[in-house]
Design an enzyme around this catalytic site. Sequence first.
Site, PDB file in Angstrom:
ATOM      1  N   HIS A  41       0.751  -1.363  -0.006  1.00  0.00           N
ATOM      2  CA  HIS A  41       0.028  -0.093   0.069  1.00  0.00           C
ATOM      3  C   HIS A  41       0.990   1.249  -0.016  1.00  0.00           C
ATOM      4  O   HIS A  41       0.162   2.452  -0.399  1.00  0.00           O
ATOM      5  CB  HIS A  41      -0.937   0.035   1.238  1.00  0.00           C
ATOM      6  CG  HIS A  41      -0.684   0.368   2.515  1.00  0.00           C
ATOM      7  ND1 HIS A  41      -0.030  -0.654   3.450  1.00  0.00           N
ATOM      8  CD2 HIS A  41      -0.213   1.604   2.952  1.00  0.00           C
ATOM      9  CE1 HIS A  41       0.161   0.290   4.657  1.00  0.00           C
ATOM     10  NE2 HIS A  41       0.227   1.411   4.178  1.00  0.00           N
ATOM     11  N   ASP A  89      -0.434  -7.799   1.874  1.00  0.00           N
ATOM     12  CA  ASP A  89       0.141  -6.239   1.594  1.00  0.00           C
ATOM     13  C   ASP A  89       1.694  -6.346   1.847  1.00  0.00           C
ATOM     14  O   ASP A  89       2.208  -5.810   2.828  1.00  0.00           O
ATOM     15  CB  ASP A  89      -0.784  -5.243   2.762  1.00  0.00           C
ATOM     16  CG  ASP A  89       0.060  -3.813   2.742  1.00  0.00           C
ATOM     17  OD1 ASP A  89      -0.372  -3.215   3.586  1.00  0.00           O
ATOM     18  OD2 ASP A  89       0.326  -3.535   1.353  1.00  0.00           O
ATOM     19  N   SER A 183       4.325   2.270   8.020  1.00  0.00           N
ATOM     20  CA  SER A 183       3.935   1.031   7.070  1.00  0.00           C
ATOM     21  C   SER A 183       5.120   0.389   6.453  1.00  0.00           C
ATOM     22  O   SER A 183       6.171   1.018   5.949  1.00  0.00           O
ATOM     23  CB  SER A 183       3.014   1.237   6.038  1.00  0.00           C
ATOM     24  OG  SER A 183       1.712   2.021   6.537  1.00  0.00           O
TER      25      SER A 183
END
Length: 232
Positions: A41, A89, A183
Amino acid sequence: ILRGSVAKPHLKPYMASLQMDGQHVCGGFLIAEQWVLSAAHCTEETDGKLFQVLLGAHSLTEPEPHKRLYQVRAQFPHPGSNIHNNKDDLLLLQLEEKAELNADVRVLPFQREDRDVAAETVCEVAGWGTIDHSGRRPDKLHQVERPVISRDVCNHRTRHDGTITKNMMCTDSRRMDTCKGDSGGPLVCNGVAEGVVTAGSRVCGNYKKPAIYTRIAPYAAWIDSVMASADE
Ligand SMILES: CC(C)CC(=O)Nc1cccc(-c2cccc(CN)c2)c1
């Protein structure tokens, strides 16, 4: 990282900063001399451009002995990743050349045995993501220790309500938590990377929304196949 602390400089030599136009976007970590693992992402707002990867850094701006910005030859988002959910992801980045390994640049082993980390295990996560609710971004790497919570607790209807698959894991997010820009970084338990930070519900520090990670072990075969098949 919300309510964590500044990491000891260069004690997490596997940490990578994924950058676009000189700006930190996401974390990542070195899994092999020419390969960094991060989150798919992170490419959502990059319009198909390739990241640059900063290795050997503690400060994002100050000169440091082994700090070096690497060009990326290719990016491989997991084929199952998409913008609508947190599934698969993961993002593999092949560096333009092998990273020069030294005291500040080292590979971090990842878990290959597909077995859940026990609930209550205290793991650590680090990143250059936002450090407060006003979205302040740090210059230096921050870290925080967080306990793993069981998938059943994380899937409670008042938490992530059944969306946590067997390929994901959670840590408690009361006050101290991962946040925007973290992330792609590794969740390290007993010195081994067990998970990769994913944005999940994109809220931070709310105990009702535990932090979510993509477990790495279920993807070991995919990681090995991409590294083996990518061209020299
Ligand atoms: C292109 C991407 C950088 C966009 C993005 O990820 N936004 C965003 C916004 C708010 C919180 C978060 C976020 C990240 C990591 C963990 C968590 C939850 N603890 C939230 C992430």
